[in-house]
Design a protein around this motif. Structure first.
Motif, PDB file in Angstrom:
ATOM      1  N   LEU A  38      -6.210 -10.369  15.365  1.00 48.58           N
ATOM      2  CA  LEU A  38      -4.941 -10.782  14.751  1.00 48.58           C
ATOM      3  C   LEU A  38      -5.111 -11.069  13.269  1.00 48.58           C
ATOM      4  CD1 LEU A  38      -3.239 -13.134  17.367  1.00 48.58           C
ATOM      5  CD2 LEU A  38      -2.532 -10.856  16.641  1.00 48.58           C
ATOM      6  N   PHE A  39      -6.190 -11.749  12.911  1.00 49.03           N
ATOM      7  CA  PHE A  39      -6.443 -12.063  11.507  1.00 49.03           C
ATOM      8  C   PHE A  39      -6.533 -10.785  10.673  1.00 49.03           C
ATOM      9  CE2 PHE A  39      -9.495 -12.868   8.040  1.00 49.03           C
ATOM     10  CZ  PHE A  39      -8.787 -13.833   7.341  1.00 49.03           C
ATOM     11  N   PHE A  40      -7.357  -9.851  11.127  1.00 50.11           N
ATOM     12  CA  PHE A  40      -7.507  -8.601  10.387  1.00 50.11           C
ATOM     13  C   PHE A  40      -6.240  -7.757  10.480  1.00 50.11           C
ATOM     14  CE2 PHE A  40     -11.943  -9.752  10.545  1.00 50.11           C
ATOM     15  CZ  PHE A  40     -12.440  -9.249   9.352  1.00 50.11           C
ATOM     16  N   GLY A  41      -5.539  -7.810  11.619  1.00 57.19           N
ATOM     17  CA  GLY A  41      -4.290  -7.071  11.764  1.00 57.19           C
ATOM     18  C   GLY A  41      -3.213  -7.576  10.831  1.00 57.19           C
ATOM     19  N   ILE A  42      -3.132  -8.899  10.661  1.00 55.51           N
ATOM     20  CA  ILE A  42      -2.152  -9.464   9.719  1.00 55.51           C
ATOM     21  C   ILE A  42      -2.501  -9.038   8.303  1.00 55.51           C
ATOM     22  CG2 ILE A  42      -1.347 -11.640   8.707  1.00 55.51           C
ATOM     23  CD1 ILE A  42      -1.550 -12.835  11.566  1.00 55.51           C
ATOM     24  N   GLY A  43      -3.781  -9.056   7.974  1.00 54.46           N
ATOM     25  CA  GLY A  43      -4.205  -8.575   6.658  1.00 54.46           C
ATOM     26  C   GLY A  43      -3.846  -7.116   6.457  1.00 54.46           C
ATOM     27  N   GLY A  44      -4.068  -6.294   7.476  1.00 52.97           N
ATOM     28  CA  GLY A  44      -3.695  -4.886   7.397  1.00 52.97           C
ATOM     29  C   GLY A  44      -2.198  -4.696   7.271  1.00 52.97           C
ATOM     30  N   ALA A  45      -1.423  -5.539   7.964  1.00 47.54           N
ATOM     31  CA  ALA A  45       0.034  -5.448   7.877  1.00 47.54           C
ATOM     32  C   ALA A  45       0.510  -5.818   6.469  1.00 47.54           C
ATOM     33  CB  ALA A  45       0.683  -6.363   8.915  1.00 47.54           C
ATOM     34  N   ILE A  46      -0.115  -6.811   5.864  1.00 49.77           N
ATOM     35  CA  ILE A  46       0.254  -7.193   4.495  1.00 49.77           C
ATOM     36  C   ILE A  46      -0.055  -6.062   3.528  1.00 49.77           C
ATOM     37  CG2 ILE A  46      -0.334  -8.765   2.597  1.00 49.77           C
ATOM     38  CD1 ILE A  46      -0.671 -10.963   4.785  1.00 49.77           C
ATOM     39  N   VAL A  47      -1.248  -5.481   3.657  1.00 52.02           N
ATOM     40  CA  VAL A  47      -1.621  -4.350   2.788  1.00 52.02           C
ATOM     41  C   VAL A  47      -0.672  -3.179   3.005  1.00 52.02           C
ATOM     42  CG1 VAL A  47      -3.407  -2.601   2.393  1.00 52.02           C
ATOM     43  CG2 VAL A  47      -4.036  -5.008   2.566  1.00 52.02           C
ATOM     44  N   GLY A  48      -0.364  -2.876   4.273  1.00 49.62           N
ATOM     45  CA  GLY A  48       0.557  -1.782   4.567  1.00 49.62           C
ATOM     46  C   GLY A  48       1.953  -2.026   4.039  1.00 49.62           C
ATOM     47  N   SER A  49       2.424  -3.254   4.139  1.00 52.00           N
ATOM     48  CA  SER A  49       3.753  -3.585   3.635  1.00 52.00           C
ATOM     49  C   SER A  49       3.819  -3.466   2.118  1.00 52.00           C
ATOM     50  CB  SER A  49       4.136  -5.002   4.077  1.00 52.00           C
ATOM     51  OG  SER A  49       5.465  -5.282   3.755  1.00 52.00           O
ATOM     52  N   ILE A  50       2.772  -3.928   1.450  1.00 57.41           N
ATOM     53  CA  ILE A  50       2.715  -3.794  -0.013  1.00 57.41           C
ATOM     54  C   ILE A  50       2.692  -2.324  -0.409  1.00 57.41           C
ATOM     55  CG2 ILE A  50       1.238  -4.192  -2.028  1.00 57.41           C
ATOM     56  CD1 ILE A  50       0.489  -6.895  -0.720  1.00 57.41           C
ATOM     57  N   LEU A  51       1.912  -1.537   0.312  1.00 52.58           N
ATOM     58  CA  LEU A  51       1.840  -0.098   0.039  1.00 52.58           C
ATOM     59  C   LEU A  51       3.210   0.556   0.242  1.00 52.58           C
ATOM     60  CD1 LEU A  51      -0.003   2.466  -0.438  1.00 52.58           C
ATOM     61  CD2 LEU A  51      -0.159   2.572   2.047  1.00 52.58           C
ATOM     62  N   TYR A  52       3.862   0.236   1.336  1.00 56.46           N
ATOM     63  CA  TYR A  52       5.166   0.813   1.654  1.00 56.46           C
ATOM     64  C   TYR A  52       6.209   0.422   0.601  1.00 56.46           C
ATOM     65  CZ  TYR A  52       8.660   2.682   4.917  1.00 56.46           C
ATOM     66  OH  TYR A  52       9.631   3.438   5.514  1.00 56.46           O
ATOM     67  N   ALA A  53       6.265  -0.883   0.279  1.00 57.59           N
ATOM     68  CA  ALA A  53       7.239  -1.355  -0.713  1.00 57.59           C
ATOM     69  C   ALA A  53       6.906  -0.813  -2.100  1.00 57.59           C
ATOM     70  CB  ALA A  53       7.269  -2.881  -0.740  1.00 57.59           C
ATOM     71  N   ALA A 101       5.526  -5.148   9.237  1.00 56.04           N
ATOM     72  CA  ALA A 101       5.084  -4.662   7.927  1.00 56.04           C
ATOM     73  C   ALA A 101       6.082  -3.674   7.347  1.00 56.04           C
ATOM     74  CB  ALA A 101       3.705  -4.020   8.041  1.00 56.04           C
ATOM     75  N   ILE A 102       6.573  -2.778   8.181  1.00 59.84           N
ATOM     76  CA  ILE A 102       7.501  -1.751   7.696  1.00 59.84           C
ATOM     77  C   ILE A 102       8.868  -2.349   7.385  1.00 59.84           C
ATOM     78  CG2 ILE A 102       8.718   0.360   8.359  1.00 59.84           C
ATOM     79  CD1 ILE A 102       6.109   1.063   9.954  1.00 59.84           C
ATOM     80  N   SER A 103       9.375  -3.183   8.285  1.00 59.47           N
ATOM     81  CA  SER A 103      10.716  -3.729   8.051  1.00 59.47           C
ATOM     82  C   SER A 103      10.725  -4.772   6.943  1.00 59.47           C
ATOM     83  CB  SER A 103      11.283  -4.308   9.346  1.00 59.47           C
ATOM     84  OG  SER A 103      10.506  -5.384   9.802  1.00 59.47           O
ATOM     85  N   LEU A 104       9.687  -5.586   6.833  1.00 55.49           N
ATOM     86  CA  LEU A 104       9.649  -6.602   5.778  1.00 55.49           C
ATOM     87  C   LEU A 104       9.422  -5.992   4.396  1.00 55.49           C
ATOM     88  CD1 LEU A 104       7.715  -9.502   7.539  1.00 55.49           C
ATOM     89  CD2 LEU A 104      10.173  -9.313   7.102  1.00 55.49           C
ATOM     90  N   ALA A 105       8.977  -4.755   4.336  1.00 59.90           N
ATOM     91  CA  ALA A 105       8.827  -4.082   3.045  1.00 59.90           C
ATOM     92  C   ALA A 105      10.175  -3.895   2.366  1.00 59.90           C
ATOM     93  CB  ALA A 105       8.134  -2.735   3.227  1.00 59.90           C
ATOM     94  N   ALA A 106      11.256  -3.965   3.131  1.00 59.55           N
ATOM     95  CA  ALA A 106      12.596  -3.818   2.554  1.00 59.55           C
ATOM     96  C   ALA A 106      12.976  -5.015   1.680  1.00 59.55           C
ATOM     97  CB  ALA A 106      13.625  -3.640   3.661  1.00 59.55           C
ATOM     98  N   ILE A 107      12.377  -6.163   1.916  1.00 62.37           N
ATOM     99  CA  ILE A 107      12.751  -7.359   1.142  1.00 62.37           C
ATOM    100  C   ILE A 107      12.416  -7.191  -0.342  1.00 62.37           C
ATOM    101  CG2 ILE A 107      12.294  -9.825   0.830  1.00 62.37           C
ATOM    102  CD1 ILE A 107      12.044 -10.006   3.896  1.00 62.37           C
ATOM    103  N   PRO A 108      11.148  -6.897  -0.714  1.00 63.51           N
ATOM    104  CA  PRO A 108      10.898  -6.732  -2.150  1.00 63.51           C
ATOM    105  C   PRO A 108      11.622  -5.527  -2.742  1.00 63.51           C
ATOM    106  CG  PRO A 108       8.906  -6.275  -0.898  1.00 63.51           C
ATOM    107  CD  PRO A 108       9.907  -6.816   0.058  1.00 63.51           C
ATOM    108  N   VAL A 109      11.827  -4.482  -1.952  1.00 63.81           N
ATOM    109  CA  VAL A 109      12.542  -3.300  -2.453  1.00 63.81           C
ATOM    110  C   VAL A 109      13.980  -3.668  -2.792  1.00 63.81           C
ATOM    111  CG1 VAL A 109      13.421  -1.020  -1.814  1.00 63.81           C
ATOM    112  CG2 VAL A 109      11.072  -1.655  -1.237  1.00 63.81           C
ATOM    113  N   ASN A 110      14.663  -4.357  -1.886  1.00 66.00           N
ATOM    114  CA  ASN A 110      16.055  -4.733  -2.124  1.00 66.00           C
ATOM    115  C   ASN A 110      16.179  -5.760  -3.239  1.00 66.00           C
ATOM    116  OD1 ASN A 110      17.068  -2.975  -0.223  1.00 66.00           O
ATOM    117  ND2 ASN A 110      16.998  -4.482   1.420  1.00 66.00           N
TER     118      ASN A 110
END
Length: 184
Positions: A38-53, A101-110
């Motif tokens: 979970l720890f590494f998965g959350i880190g990966g989700a943050i990196v993925g969300s930043i990449l997506y946004a 990660a994918i859906s929360l990437a919309a926040i900084p974009v919007n």
């Protein structure tokens, strides 16, 4: 004539004691392994969300294929954290983290689009009230305006969730043998 015995674990040749150890002492799932996944998965989700946004802000377009990249990052991160373990709870967590990660990437974009279009005249209080909607429902929000593009993004999101699910499934252990080799 001397005979040697060997086994195969997932196709790799091993000695008899290693085969016994693999059959009886296989690393089992634990709370620590799941917590690290979970720890590494959350880190990966943050990196993925930043990449997506970041990609969406830089190019002003949403590329649905990035959902597959985000899923791969989350899945690999979780497998790394758990030392290769997988299973139902890992799969569920990987799907939730990938979707988040994918859906929360919309926040900084919007927020970026709102700030760049209207600057300081924006009603920030009203805008910030919409943030929870952007975060949870963002994959579905485009269905009313551009059904085809939103449908493609949702299909890619679904494929990404399938990738995350598949990457965190348990790896089967196959121990074959014994095989004998006769030494001259």
């Amino acid at each position: 004539m001397i005979s040697f015995e060997y086994f195969r674990i997932n196709g790799q040749m091993v000695c008899p004691s290693c085969a016994v150890q693999a059959r009886t002492g296989r690393s089992s799932d634990s709370q620590v392994a799941y917590a690290l996944a979970l720890f590494f998965g959350i880190g990966g989700a943050i990196v993925g969300s930043i990449l997506y946004a970041g990609f969406t802000i830089a190019t002003h377009s949403t590329l649905g294929y990035l959902a597959l990249v985000v899923a791969w990052i989350v899945g690999m991160s979780m497998k790394y954290g758990s030392n290769g373990l997988g299973g139902g709870r890992y799969q569920f967590a990987a799907v939730v983290l990938t979707y988040s990660a994918i859906s929360l990437a919309a926040i900084p974009v919007n927020l970026y689009e709102a700030f760049s279009q209207s600057g300081s005249s924006t009603n920030w209080a009203g805008l910030l009230n919409q943030v929870p909607i952007w975060g949870v429902a963002s994959p579905f929000l485009g269905l009313g305006t551009n059904f085809v593009a939103a449908g493609i993004r949702m299909a890619m999101l679904f494929l990404g969730l399938c990738v995350a699910w598949k990457m965190t499934r348990p790896k089967p252990l196959s121990v074959d043998g014994p095989y004998w080799v006769a030494a001259p």
